[in-house]
Design an enzyme around this catalytic site. Structure first.
Site: not given
Length: 229
Positions: A63-65, A133-134
């Site tokens: 999804q996210d790094p 995050a995100h």
């Protein structure tokens, strides 16, 4: 090589789209203003650098790094040598230990050797602000990686998609299951791994599929490049 098309062939037009140029500009502006962005600019597109379109056998969607110092380097779930193995990857190793004979958990989390064998380790968002995050989830990366998935779906056949968690499963809804092999399970995160990621047998099933279709199976034991040893 059965399929000689390259990422450049199929993505050149997409990379000229206004939304994509805007994404790159936003990330560049944040970096220039002193915001720490992961991964480093040179690593943002490493998933495509290490796994050419014609070589893709397996797709694992992240999804996210990772947003901690030194972790993200452009391959989903992977971290640089010398960085502690994150919890989700530890759970992936645990599943491998339980299902692949002879697999022993490595002391690193660097998955380049998977990518070099044809495992596209694709995050659906390719950058993130440090510690947030995100934070880049709405910049346009999702549109770009939707296109990447549709291009694999269109130009390749017999690819194994490992879709872990609801985000990856929604992202992979467009995949033609007549052309490709789609395997779904909960995410390997400690929050959900016990709900069915453990025991999903995806690494074994992926290799069985590849062998049945005349492909070399993946050696899931992550190996550091010689110069890093």
């Amino acid at each position: 090589m059965a399929n000689e098309l390259t990422w450049h062939d199929v993505l050149a037009e997409e990379k000229q789209q206004p939304y994509f140029l805007n994404t790159l500009q936003t990330v560049a502006s944040e970096r220039q203003s002193g915001v720490t962005i992961y991964p480093p600019q040179k690593d943002v597109f490493n998933a495509f650098r290490f796994t050419e379109l014609g070589d893709v056998k397996v797709v694992i969607l992240g999804q996210d790094p990772y947003h901690g110092p030194g972790q993200a380097h452009g391959l989903a779930f992977s971290v640089r040598p010398g960085i502690a193995t994150p919890p989700s990857l530890l759970n992936m190793y645990k599943e491998l230990e339980n299902t692949i004979p002879g697999f022993t958990r490595p002391n690193h989390g660097y998955l380049e050797s998977w990518a070099r064998q044809g495992v596209l380790l694709l995050n659906t968002v390719l950058t993130v602000r440090a510690g947030q995050a995100h934070s880049h989830a709405s910049l346009g990366w999702e549109t770009f990686t939707d296109k990447v998935i549709s291009l694999i779906n269109q130009h390749r056949e017999g690819v194994v998609f490992l879709l872990w968690g609801s985000h990856a499963q929604k992202k992979g809804a467009i995949i033609d299951k007549q052309r490709h092999h789609v395997l779904k399970a909960p995410h390997p995160s400690p929050l959900s791994a016990h709900r069915g990621f453990f025991g999903c047998n995806h690494f074994v099933l992926a290799n069985q599929w590849l062998e049945q279709h005349g492909e070399t199976p993946i050696d899931w034991m992550p190996v550091l490049p010689a110069e890093s040893e």
